[in-house]
Write a protein that holds these residues in place. Structure first.
Motif, PDB file in Angstrom:
ATOM      1  N   UNK A  22       0.812  -1.223   0.000  1.00 45.60           N
ATOM      2  CA  UNK A  22       0.000   0.000   0.000  1.00 45.60           C
ATOM      3  C   UNK A  22       0.841   1.266   0.000  1.00 45.60           C
ATOM      4  N   UNK A  23       2.101   1.147   0.382  1.00 44.74           N
ATOM      5  CA  UNK A  23       2.956   2.325   0.516  1.00 44.74           C
ATOM      6  C   UNK A  23       2.921   2.941   1.896  1.00 44.74           C
ATOM      7  N   UNK A  24       2.079   2.403   2.788  1.00 45.44           N
ATOM      8  CA  UNK A  24       1.962   2.950   4.142  1.00 45.44           C
ATOM      9  C   UNK A  24       3.254   2.768   4.926  1.00 45.44           C
ATOM     10  N   UNK A  25       3.899   1.621   4.765  1.00 46.94           N
ATOM     11  CA  UNK A  25       5.154   1.374   5.462  1.00 46.94           C
ATOM     12  C   UNK A  25       6.192   2.441   5.106  1.00 46.94           C
ATOM     13  N   UNK A  26       6.349   2.711   3.837  1.00 45.84           N
ATOM     14  CA  UNK A  26       7.337   3.711   3.398  1.00 45.84           C
ATOM     15  C   UNK A  26       6.953   5.111   3.875  1.00 45.84           C
ATOM     16  N   UNK A  27       5.658   5.426   3.800  1.00 44.19           N
ATOM     17  CA  UNK A  27       5.206   6.755   4.251  1.00 44.19           C
ATOM     18  C   UNK A  27       5.600   7.001   5.702  1.00 44.19           C
ATOM     19  N   UNK A  28       5.378   6.003   6.550  1.00 46.11           N
ATOM     20  CA  UNK A  28       5.630   6.174   7.976  1.00 46.11           C
ATOM     21  C   UNK A  28       7.122   6.147   8.290  1.00 46.11           C
ATOM     22  N   UNK A  29       7.848   5.205   7.702  1.00 46.04           N
ATOM     23  CA  UNK A  29       9.250   4.994   8.076  1.00 46.04           C
ATOM     24  C   UNK A  29      10.236   5.902   7.357  1.00 46.04           C
ATOM     25  N   UNK A  30       9.821   6.466   6.242  1.00 46.45           N
ATOM     26  CA  UNK A  30      10.744   7.306   5.482  1.00 46.45           C
ATOM     27  C   UNK A  30      10.207   8.704   5.208  1.00 46.45           C
ATOM     28  N   UNK A  31       9.002   8.979   5.670  1.00 45.80           N
ATOM     29  CA  UNK A  31       8.371  10.252   5.331  1.00 45.80           C
ATOM     30  C   UNK A  31       8.791  11.419   6.196  1.00 45.80           C
ATOM     31  N   UNK A  32       9.373  11.154   7.372  1.00 50.42           N
ATOM     32  CA  UNK A  32       9.826  12.233   8.238  1.00 50.42           C
ATOM     33  C   UNK A  32       8.744  12.873   9.088  1.00 50.42           C
TER      34      UNK A  32
END
Length: 209
Positions: A67-77
């Motif tokens: 979903x992209x949620x993992x990247x949003x949370x862990x790399x989004x700042x």
């Protein structure tokens, strides 16, 4: 008497009526439930549900990854992402700190192996790292659940874990780590006694295992 579901149907999205039954049962058991069209809607909704600066632990989940949620949370700042912090720590000297970080985050975000129409969330785990947070250690828990994970009852949910989820997860762990997965721990969440703590974003589409 409930008619058993064939294993091949475990990948098929449940129809709207079954989603509504599961959502109603979860609500009656104290969970907050939103039925959303797809993972993109969940990805947007997550930003409203988690306050900026919160300490957030994303569990290992194909639903979060796809979903992209993992990247949003862990790399989004936007948040104090716990997973990148833990991965950078020494597994031996930092073991106690790692354990505490994973067990009591502000927010834990993940998915489940099955959701019953009677309102239970079923979680299977090899390591158990997500279970303390899910069970009550995290101040808030958010589960993103694809429509294919909705099953009639607990017996069917456990069969889904063994017949559907485990082979797929084992294939993933063999490729990633060189060994198969195992259902070493099971957590069944039947109710949430603290209003507003547990939120289920139930999708109309299938995603993840």
């Amino acid at each position: 008497m409930t008619t058993p579901m064939p294993a091949t149907s475990f990948a098929d999205p449940a129809p709207a009526q079954r989603l509504e039954r599961a959502a109603s049962a979860l609500t009656a058991h104290g969970f907050t439930v939103e039925i959303l069209d797809d993972a993109a809607a969940a990805r947007t909704r997550i930003k409203d549900l988690i306050p900026e600066g919160a300490g957030v632990f994303t569990v290992a989940s194909e639903t979060l990854r796809l979903s992209g949620i993992e990247e949003d949370i862990n790399a989004g700042g936007r948040y104090q992402a716990i997973k990148p912090r833990v991965l950078a720590m020494d597994r031996v000297t930092g073991a106690d700190d790692i354990r505490r970080l994973l067990a009591g985050p502000d927010v834990i975000v993940g998915s489940v192996a099955a959701l019953t129409e009677t309102g239970s969330l079923v979680v299977a785990s090899g390591s158990g790292s997500q279970l303390p947070g899910y069970a009550g250690g995290a101040a808030r828990a958010i589960w993103i659940v694809g429509a294919q994970k909705v099953v009639p009852d607990l017996d069917t949910a456990l069969r889904r874990v063994e017949d559907h989820c485990l082979p797929l997860e084992s294939a993933r762990t063999r490729e990633a780590y060189g060994w198969p997965s195992a259902v070493n721990r099971l957590l069944i969440l039947n109710a949430e006694h603290q209003p507003g703590r547990g939120t289920v974003l139930l999708l109309r589409e299938a995603i993840g295992f």
